[in-house]
Design a protein around this motif. Sequence first.
Motif, PDB file in Angstrom:
ATOM      1  N   SER A   1      -3.504  -3.319  13.521  1.00  0.00           N
ATOM      2  CA  SER A   1      -2.413  -2.672  13.815  1.00  0.00           C
ATOM      3  C   SER A   1      -1.690  -1.455  12.924  1.00  0.00           C
ATOM      4  N   LEU A   2      -2.157  -1.484  11.822  1.00  0.00           N
ATOM      5  CA  LEU A   2      -1.569  -0.389  10.752  1.00  0.00           C
ATOM      6  C   LEU A   2      -2.246   0.893  10.828  1.00  0.00           C
ATOM      7  N   PHE A   3      -3.323   1.163  11.922  1.00  0.00           N
ATOM      8  CA  PHE A   3      -3.992   2.421  11.950  1.00  0.00           C
ATOM      9  C   PHE A   3      -3.154   3.764  12.344  1.00  0.00           C
ATOM     10  N   GLU A   4      -1.981   3.285  12.955  1.00  0.00           N
ATOM     11  CA  GLU A   4      -1.001   4.215  13.538  1.00  0.00           C
ATOM     12  C   GLU A   4       0.322   4.433  12.370  1.00  0.00           C
ATOM     13  N   TYR A   5       0.092   3.629  11.427  1.00  0.00           N
ATOM     14  CA  TYR A   5       1.192   3.524  10.169  1.00  0.00           C
ATOM     15  C   TYR A   5       1.407   5.251   9.729  1.00  0.00           C
ATOM     16  N   PRO A   6       2.614   5.661   9.468  1.00  0.00           N
ATOM     17  CA  PRO A   6       2.817   7.132   9.225  1.00  0.00           C
ATOM     18  C   PRO A   6       2.298   7.081   7.694  1.00  0.00           C
TER      19      PRO A   6
ATOM     20  N   GLN B   1      -2.038   6.155   3.032  1.00  0.00           N
ATOM     21  CA  GLN B   1      -2.733   5.142   2.132  1.00  0.00           C
ATOM     22  C   GLN B   1      -2.619   3.577   2.851  1.00  0.00           C
ATOM     23  N   VAL B   2      -1.725   3.700   3.597  1.00  0.00           N
ATOM     24  CA  VAL B   2      -1.879   2.404   4.306  1.00  0.00           C
ATOM     25  C   VAL B   2      -3.088   2.206   5.474  1.00  0.00           C
ATOM     26  N   ARG B   3      -3.156   3.399   6.016  1.00  0.00           N
ATOM     27  CA  ARG B   3      -3.988   3.675   6.918  1.00  0.00           C
ATOM     28  C   ARG B   3      -5.734   3.521   6.360  1.00  0.00           C
ATOM     29  N   LEU B   4      -5.641   4.085   5.261  1.00  0.00           N
ATOM     30  CA  LEU B   4      -6.856   4.217   4.440  1.00  0.00           C
ATOM     31  C   LEU B   4      -7.229   2.638   4.228  1.00  0.00           C
ATOM     32  N   GLN B   5      -6.596   2.025   3.539  1.00  0.00           N
ATOM     33  CA  GLN B   5      -6.777   0.657   3.019  1.00  0.00           C
ATOM     34  C   GLN B   5      -6.863  -0.321   4.168  1.00  0.00           C
ATOM     35  N   ALA B   6      -6.320  -0.260   5.283  1.00  0.00           N
ATOM     36  CA  ALA B   6      -6.518  -1.124   6.221  1.00  0.00           C
ATOM     37  C   ALA B   6      -7.901  -0.690   6.949  1.00  0.00           C
ATOM     38  N   ALA B   7      -8.201   0.301   6.982  1.00  0.00           N
ATOM     39  CA  ALA B   7      -9.375   0.622   7.714  1.00  0.00           C
ATOM     40  C   ALA B   7     -10.758   0.044   6.592  1.00  0.00           C
TER      41      ALA B   7
ATOM     42  N   THR C   1       0.772  -1.091  -0.001  1.00  0.00           N
ATOM     43  CA  THR C   1       0.088   0.092  -0.029  1.00  0.00           C
ATOM     44  C   THR C   1       0.691   1.100  -0.002  1.00  0.00           C
ATOM     45  N   VAL C   2       1.874   1.256   0.691  1.00  0.00           N
ATOM     46  CA  VAL C   2       2.960   2.427   0.394  1.00  0.00           C
ATOM     47  C   VAL C   2       3.366   2.319  -1.163  1.00  0.00           C
ATOM     48  N   GLU C   3       3.607   1.292  -1.842  1.00  0.00           N
ATOM     49  CA  GLU C   3       3.990   1.535  -3.146  1.00  0.00           C
ATOM     50  C   GLU C   3       2.522   2.150  -4.114  1.00  0.00           C
ATOM     51  N   GLN C   4       1.316   1.685  -3.595  1.00  0.00           N
ATOM     52  CA  GLN C   4       0.122   2.229  -4.151  1.00  0.00           C
ATOM     53  C   GLN C   4       0.135   3.763  -3.850  1.00  0.00           C
ATOM     54  N   ASP C   5       0.620   4.075  -3.002  1.00  0.00           N
ATOM     55  CA  ASP C   5       0.460   5.474  -2.790  1.00  0.00           C
ATOM     56  C   ASP C   5       1.738   6.274  -3.652  1.00  0.00           C
ATOM     57  N   ASP C   6       2.609   5.599  -3.758  1.00  0.00           N
ATOM     58  CA  ASP C   6       3.748   6.114  -4.761  1.00  0.00           C
ATOM     59  C   ASP C   6       3.203   6.291  -6.288  1.00  0.00           C
ATOM     60  N   ALA C   7       2.537   4.942  -6.422  1.00  0.00           N
ATOM     61  CA  ALA C   7       2.027   4.903  -7.995  1.00  0.00           C
ATOM     62  C   ALA C   7       0.945   6.114  -8.188  1.00  0.00           C
ATOM     63  N   LEU C   8      -0.143   6.062  -7.079  1.00  0.00           N
ATOM     64  CA  LEU C   8      -1.055   7.038  -7.162  1.00  0.00           C
ATOM     65  C   LEU C   8      -0.616   8.612  -7.433  1.00  0.00           C
ATOM     66  N   LEU C   9       0.261   8.942  -6.548  1.00  0.00           N
ATOM     67  CA  LEU C   9       1.070  10.314  -6.684  1.00  0.00           C
ATOM     68  C   LEU C   9       1.683  10.557  -8.090  1.00  0.00           C
TER      69      LEU C   9
ATOM     70  N   ALA D   1     -12.702   0.815  12.453  1.00  0.00           N
ATOM     71  CA  ALA D   1     -12.540   1.140  11.095  1.00  0.00           C
ATOM     72  C   ALA D   1     -13.096   2.359  10.783  1.00  0.00           C
ATOM     73  N   ARG D   2     -14.392   2.571  10.951  1.00  0.00           N
ATOM     74  CA  ARG D   2     -14.935   3.639  10.889  1.00  0.00           C
ATOM     75  C   ARG D   2     -14.567   5.029  11.355  1.00  0.00           C
ATOM     76  N   GLU D   3     -14.023   5.204  12.717  1.00  0.00           N
ATOM     77  CA  GLU D   3     -13.279   5.864  13.367  1.00  0.00           C
ATOM     78  C   GLU D   3     -11.967   6.318  12.646  1.00  0.00           C
ATOM     79  N   GLN D   4     -11.365   5.285  12.105  1.00  0.00           N
ATOM     80  CA  GLN D   4     -10.066   5.488  11.318  1.00  0.00           C
ATOM     81  C   GLN D   4     -10.470   6.321  10.386  1.00  0.00           C
ATOM     82  N   LEU D   5     -11.511   6.119   9.297  1.00  0.00           N
ATOM     83  CA  LEU D   5     -11.937   6.581   8.238  1.00  0.00           C
ATOM     84  C   LEU D   5     -12.498   7.869   8.513  1.00  0.00           C
TER      85      LEU D   5
END
Length: 123
Positions: free
Chosen positions: A64-69, A72-78, A22-30, A89-93
Amino acid sequence: MSKLDLHRMTTQDLVALFAKVTVEQDDALLGNRIARFNRLFGVMTEIADELKSRDGDQRTALLSLFEYPNMQVRLQAAKLTLAVAPVKAREQLEAIVSSKWFPQAGDAGMCLDFLDDGTFKPK
């Protein structure tokens, strides 16, 4: 990315791979590399499906990824834990929407809208 035998990986290793993908997704998206993003989305989905298929539905490990820096990781995990931990999950979103960190804040907002109007039903 070469084909991985996800079935043989530990849950912890799958969570780490999920974060990497998902970090790589973020890079691809940007970088507006949509084909790469789509391939990575497929890998992410395979990881989530493998976690779901495990005893007790191990998608909860993604919490466990909800605090990831990386947002995109946090979004997809949620999004992928809505079925197993809907309140967290809703709170994270909601936190992602409030952050105004785009494009993830927009994606999180649409996800919440679709949840609220019944268009999206987590499974």
